[in-house]
Design an enzyme around this catalytic site. Structure first.
Site, PDB file in Angstrom:
ATOM      1  N   ASP A  50      -0.596  17.741   0.427  1.00 59.14           N
ATOM      2  CA  ASP A  50      -1.649  16.696   0.331  1.00 59.14           C
ATOM      3  C   ASP A  50      -3.083  17.400   0.497  1.00 59.14           C
ATOM      4  O   ASP A  50      -3.143  17.796   1.516  1.00 59.14           O
ATOM      5  CB  ASP A  50      -1.684  15.527   1.303  1.00 59.14           C
ATOM      6  CG  ASP A  50      -2.560  14.556   1.227  1.00 59.14           C
ATOM      7  OD1 ASP A  50      -3.457  14.437   0.292  1.00 59.14           O
ATOM      8  OD2 ASP A  50      -2.557  13.632   2.219  1.00 59.14           O
ATOM      9  N   ASP A  67      -8.474  14.768  -5.477  1.00 53.99           N
ATOM     10  CA  ASP A  67      -7.527  14.747  -4.498  1.00 53.99           C
ATOM     11  C   ASP A  67      -6.125  14.646  -5.307  1.00 53.99           C
ATOM     12  O   ASP A  67      -5.931  14.028  -6.310  1.00 53.99           O
ATOM     13  CB  ASP A  67      -7.640  13.092  -3.913  1.00 53.99           C
ATOM     14  CG  ASP A  67      -6.588  12.710  -2.851  1.00 53.99           C
ATOM     15  OD1 ASP A  67      -6.518  13.791  -2.213  1.00 53.99           O
ATOM     16  OD2 ASP A  67      -6.012  11.685  -2.965  1.00 53.99           O
TER      17      ASP A  67
END
Length: 523
Positions: free
Chosen positions: A205, A400
């Protein structure tokens, strides 16, 4: 007198298109003898000229369709149940730090279960919205805007007894920082932890900093993961981080018990992890990172699937990116496969994305953790969509790995949706009802192949992300295939380039050079 018959060009090129030049030349050559022939012969020549002109325009449309349209097999929107045998991807396939990326719910995942059930689309999109709102809270707080209408319910992970475990004074328990992290992503990698190393499958992440795994003895609560819990007692190199260690203060939320540093992370969907901040040897592919600091979770709950934890690749001090800076120069790249049944890669080092990456500046003054870039425009069908650049600069943009659907300022999304819908309408595709956050949808029932208007995202420095056809739409079913973009609902909230639009690109993050890059065709 010669008569020249041509169809005016609709192109904006300074020179006439080659097909019109050729057609006009043929008509001009044929018109000269026609002047000396009968009227009937002249009309025949005019008819021939019209045929040639029509042929030229048809050829132009065919050429345009290959440039402003992206062919898509409808079947490819629905991945198969088997993991294909594929060659290793990426420019550094033989590199020591290269790991395989898979979708955690796909057939190639180590977590795959033949009897397991994939999350429903409404669950995926609801979790995605939670993540987006969490990002926007953090960005708003950093920018001092303090604005967001929706908010996930806060979690209070205080002391709690669970069957088979007893809480004690050493139980890790402290308030998690509200909104400091996100709901977790959907792509996973396998790492080694400890000496000797045991393998664990974790979400990676870019929107999180602290890496963590669930740990034995899990004195409070652990969710069910597929692999055995990490056991610190079986690692000869494990050690807790002291409260007096400066690394303890690098955490967003920390505490202390018995002289040992505690960490806590709360995610946007209400999930959380609390435990000891520790250090041990982390193994990524064939590389060992000694003294790597991570969270050893003793109280964990939420929507983490069957993963063992999370790998934080943000820009904060506790991230793997920063901790391994001396080894990899703060650079890494990943490539997400076109389908959840495919494989991609995660690699570390400046050359991890290859030499064909299109680079844009990383805007490091916008705030911590996230990777900010400057979006300047959008193209649909190779045509610039009329959106003022100020729309993007006001909101800001970040890239992201964990957000599924790209979010845009309302003004930008409306213009994109309209341009895309115009292109789809011109091809005669049937519209379908909206689904969740997706409102530009089509019915492909009975179609085996379609041609979608191309979509490109343009960034500072001229870098262009020409979205792969696999990332233009999100399929609920064959009767409901939607444009994979959504509106933020306003023009102030940050735009987010999601992982659906990143598919097949080597996405490079380089802290040393302060650049983000997009390398097409990397997996």
């Amino acid at each position: 007198m010669d008569r020249l018959i041509c169809v005016p060009s609709t192109h904006r090129d300074p020179e006439p298109p080659h097909y019109l030049t050729a057609t006009c030349a043929v008509v001009h050559a044929m018109a000269a003898p026609a002047a000396a022939s009968s009227r009937h012969g002249f009309l025949r020549l005019l008819a021939a000229a019209a045929v040639l002109a029509a042929f030229g325009l048809g050829a132009a449309r065919a050429a345009g369709s290959s440039d402003d349209r992206a062919p898509l097999s409808v079947a490819s929107l629905f991945p198969g149940p088997a993991c294909p045998t594929t060659a290793e991807h990426g420019p550094s396939a033989a590199a020591s730090a290269r790991m395989r990326i898979v979708h955690q719910h796909g057939p190639c995942s180590p977590l795959a279960d033949a009897h397991g059930k994939r999350p429903a689309h409404d669950e995926i999109l609801a979790a995605d919205q939670n993540r987006v709102e969490s990002i926007q809270r953090r960005v708003s707080a950093t920018a001092g805007r303090g604005k967001l209408t929706k908010r996930a319910a806060p979690v209070q992970p205080g002391p709690k007894k669970s069957p088979g475990h007893s809480a004690s004074s050493s139980t890790p328990s402290l308030p998690a920082t509200s909104g400091r992290a996100l709901s977790t992503g959907n792509y996973v990698v396998t790492v080694g932890l400890g000496t000797p190393a045991s393998k664990y499958t974790v979400v990676f992440d870019t929107g999180s900093d602290t890496t963590w795994v669930q740990c034995r003895p899990c004195v409070v609560k652990c969710y069910r993961q597929k692999e055995p819990l990490f056991d610190p007692a079986k690692s000869s190199t494990y050690a807790n981080v002291s409260c007096s260690d400066p690394a303890c203060s690098d955490l967003d939320s920390n505490g202390c018990t018995g002289g040992h540093c505690l960490y806590a992370v709360q995610y946007g969907d209400g999930s959380y992890t609390v435990g000891f901040f520790a250090q041990d040897t982390l193994t990524i592919a064939h590389d060992a990172i000694k003294g790597f600091r991570f969270g050893c979770g003793e109280k964990n709950s939420g929507l983490f699937g069957k993963t063992a934890g999370l790998m934080g690749l943000g820009r904060g001090k506790t991230s793997l990116t920063v901790q391994a800076y001396d080894k990899y120069g703060g650079a890494f790249a990943y490539c997400l496969p076109a389908s959840s049944s495919g494989t991609g890669y995660l690699d570390f080092g400046p050359g991890s994305a290859g030499n064909n990456a299109r680079l844009t500046p990383m805007l490091t003054d916008k705030g911590p953790t996230f990777y900010y870039v400057g979006m300047t425009g959008i193209r649909v069908g190779r045509q610039q969509v009329p959106i003022a650049e100020s729309v993007f600069s006001t909101a800001g943009t970040l890239v992201d790995s964990g957000t599924v659907i790209t979010r845009l300022p309302a003004t930008a999304y409306t213009a994109l949706s309209k341009a895309f819908a115009t292109g789809m309408s011109a091809s005669g595709y049937k519209t379908a009802p909206a689904y969740s956050i997706l409102d530009t949808c089509y019915d492909f029932t009975g179609l085996s192949d379609v041609a979608l208007p191309t979509v490109s995202l343009v960034f500072q420095g001229g870098a262009c992300l020409d979205v792969d056809v696999s990332g233009i739409v999100y399929a609920i079913s064959q009767a409901q295939v939607c444009l994979a973009f959504a509106s933020n609902g306003d023009d102030e909230s940050v735009a987010i380039v999601g992982n659906t639009q990143q598919k097949t690109y080597g996405v490079l993050y380089d802290l040393g050079k302060k650049t983000v890059g997009f390398a097409p065709g990397s997996c």
